[in-house]
Design an enzyme around this catalytic site. Structure first.
Site, short mmCIF file in Angstrom:
data_model
loop_
_atom_site.label_atom_id
_atom_site.label_comp_id
_atom_site.label_asym_id
_atom_site.label_seq_id
_atom_site.Cartn_x
_atom_site.Cartn_y
_atom_site.Cartn_z
CG ASN A 160 -25.22 -45.62 49.70
OD1 ASN A 160 -26.21 -44.92 49.50
ND2 ASN A 160 -24.02 -45.30 49.24
CB VAL A 161 -27.18 -47.97 45.07
CG1 VAL A 161 -26.67 -48.01 43.63
CG2 VAL A 161 -27.62 -49.35 45.53
N GLY A 162 -24.55 -45.59 45.53
CA GLY A 162 -24.19 -44.19 45.33
C GLY A 162 -23.14 -44.03 44.25
CE1 TYR A 164 -20.70 -41.66 47.90
CE2 TYR A 164 -20.98 -43.93 47.17
CZ TYR A 164 -21.38 -42.86 47.95
OH TYR A 164 -22.47 -43.00 48.78
CD GLN A 181 -20.95 -33.39 54.24
OE1 GLN A 181 -20.18 -33.94 53.46
NE2 GLN A 181 -20.59 -32.33 54.95
CG HIS A 182 -22.25 -38.58 49.86
ND1 HIS A 182 -21.49 -38.36 48.74
CD2 HIS A 182 -23.13 -37.55 49.92
CE1 HIS A 182 -21.89 -37.25 48.14
NE2 HIS A 182 -22.88 -36.74 48.85
CD GLU A 273 -15.73 -33.41 41.90
OE1 GLU A 273 -16.88 -33.22 41.43
OE2 GLU A 273 -15.38 -34.48 42.41
#
Length: 473
Positions: A160-162, A164, A181-182, A273
């Site tokens: 995974n490349v996310g 955060y 959810q990720h 956020e």
């Protein structure tokens, strides 16, 4: 057109008049966050900002608002900067459909120029500042975090490349928020069930295609690197990390390698956020950094978040729309026309569809709620007819005001999942969701008086083309 690295994209922005160099010395706080907020307030065609002199950080340069407008988003895709939004959507969808494009592996990368393994001190290496005045600390918020499936480590697509958020907790410690959810949350659960630390690598200052794809809600076994190749139209370059055996973006400016410590949690937050609210503080996992690599005189990148719209809304707008569009097309290939999920990262989605029979639009809305993104985000889905452009908000508001009947067309489903950052969820992570059917009733539904719709005058389309040419002269 693929960009060689982050610097190559900044050069393109400058050549296109979409980069503003700020050469006067600025203070890290409040100037950097304030300037990024201010540029977002000035419209949807604004340039990126490059701060070249920052008080207290010799030789450090910081770029902000890099994909913070529709011209910059178009340039990210290699399109002319004046490409209309709807054209960008369909071009993104077309390229998304070319997935997968195999990667190009390299032996070395520019970020390996400088290597630090002893006495790591992130406070010396990184320029750190608060983006919003009540943030609970310093955050790295536009880095891509790489992790892999612990139970199937050889499956390239399950790496995974996310993106955060990462709070700097100490000289070699970061806090991370792995939203359930990720994908990284799945990897962390697998590791902790084995009593193992989870290896991670963090890349800062990346060319924009991987940043965009890292923010895209792909399926669990879809490779972000192979999707990046599809979006840029040629294989994406990657290189192996030294400590973790993970694959990294070749063009990164800075790379941090480390591991999430199994079972260890520490207070993290608050943070301003994308919802336009502070997220509060929560107990979150900790990353121990074991190696730092970076280019000589790296260019750093940060993302301002706050009340929409800011850069994150441009960066995560179309790449949220397109996966929903493709997944709905798989279920309803002949009906779905377009999807607009650009509002607050898809907490609201607008879907344009043909209706096969009465109640069909509501079924489309239900399907949207069960997509990978819909499970954690979509809490309001508006469904409109095929001739309503979901990117044209006046048309959408017309459909809502004339087609929707509150008694028949508002569907509320209680207690579904949503990301905990949604300030309206109660308890955090749980919310009621709603589908608003703003389509024309179709048999056997017979209510209303919709038998005489107003058509545009003849040759309207012809005059649109004539006037468009005249306006562009």
């Amino acid at each position: 057109m693929a960009y060689r690295d982050f610097r190559d994209f900044l050069k393109t922005l400058e050549n296109e008049g979409q980069l503003l160099n700020i050469n006067e010395e600025v203070m890290p706080e409040p100037d950097l966050g304030s300037a990024a907020r201010a540029i977002s307030n000035l419209g949807d065609k604004t340039p990126a900002l490059l701060f070249n002199r920052i008080n207290g950080y010799h030789n450090a340069r910081i770029a902000m608002n890099v994909i913070g407008s529709w011209p910059n988003h178009a340039l990210m895709m290699g399109l002319p900067k004046n490409t209309p939004l709807k054209e960008q959507f369909f071009e993104f969808a077309k390229r998304y459909g070319q997935f997968p494009v195999p990667v190009q592996r390299e032996e070395t990368a520019p970020f390996q120029e400088v290597e630090i393994t002893d006495d790591i001190n992130l406070f010396d290496i990184l320029p750190l500042f608060r983006l919003n005045q009540s943030d609970g600390g310093f955050y790295i918020d536009k880095a891509v975090v790489v992790s892999c499936d612990v139970e199937d480590p050889d499956h390239f697509g399950k790496q995974n490349v996310g993106i955060y958020r990462l709070q700097v907790k100490g000289k070699d410690r970061l806090g991370i928020q792995p939203v359930p959810q990720h994908d990284i949350a799945i990897h962390l659960r697998q590791a902790e069930e084995r009593g193992e630390n989870l290896k991670v690598a963090i890349a800062l200052g990346n060319e924009p295609v991987i940043t965009t794809v890292a923010a895209t809600p792909l399926l669990y076994d879809q490779s972000e690197y192979e999707m990046a190749g599809a979006i840029q139209g040629e294989p994406y370059k990657i290189v192996k990390a030294k400590d973790t055996d993970l694959d990294l973006p070749w063009g990164a400016e800075v790379v941090l390698e480390g591991e999430i410590i199994a079972g260890e949690r520490e207070f993290e937050g608050p943070f301003g956020e994308f919802t336009g609210h502070y997220s509060g503080g929560r107990s979150m996992p900790i990353i121990k950094i074991n190696r730092v690599c970076h280019r000589k005189n790296p260019i750093f990148e940060y993302l301002y978040l706050g009340m929409p719209w800011t850069e994150i809304d441009y960066m995560m707008g179309l790449n949220t729309c397109v996966p929903l569009y493709q997944q709905l097309k798989e279920a309803f290939p002949n009906e779905i026309v377009a999807v607009n999920a650009m509002y607050t990262h898809g907490l609201l989605a607008i879907i344009s569809t043909k209706s096969r029979y009465g109640g069909f639009a509501k079924a489309v809305g239900m399907r949207a709620l069960t997509t990978p993104h819909g499970l954690g985000y979509c809490k309001m889905v508006i469904v409109v007819d095929e001739d309503v452009d979901p990117f044209n908000l006046p048309q959408v508001m017309w459909a809502l005001s004339t087609k929707m009947h509150a008694k028949h067309d508002a569907v509320i489903i209680p207690d579904l999942s949503v990301l905990p950052l949604d300030p309206g969820s109660e308890p955090a992570g749980i919310t009621h969701k709603m589908i608003l059917d703003a389509t024309t009733p179709t048999a056997p539904e017979t209510r209303g008086h919709y038998s005489q719709p107003l058509d545009s005058p003849l040759e309207t389309e012809k005059w649109e083309k004539i006037l468009k040419v005249m306006l562009n002269k």
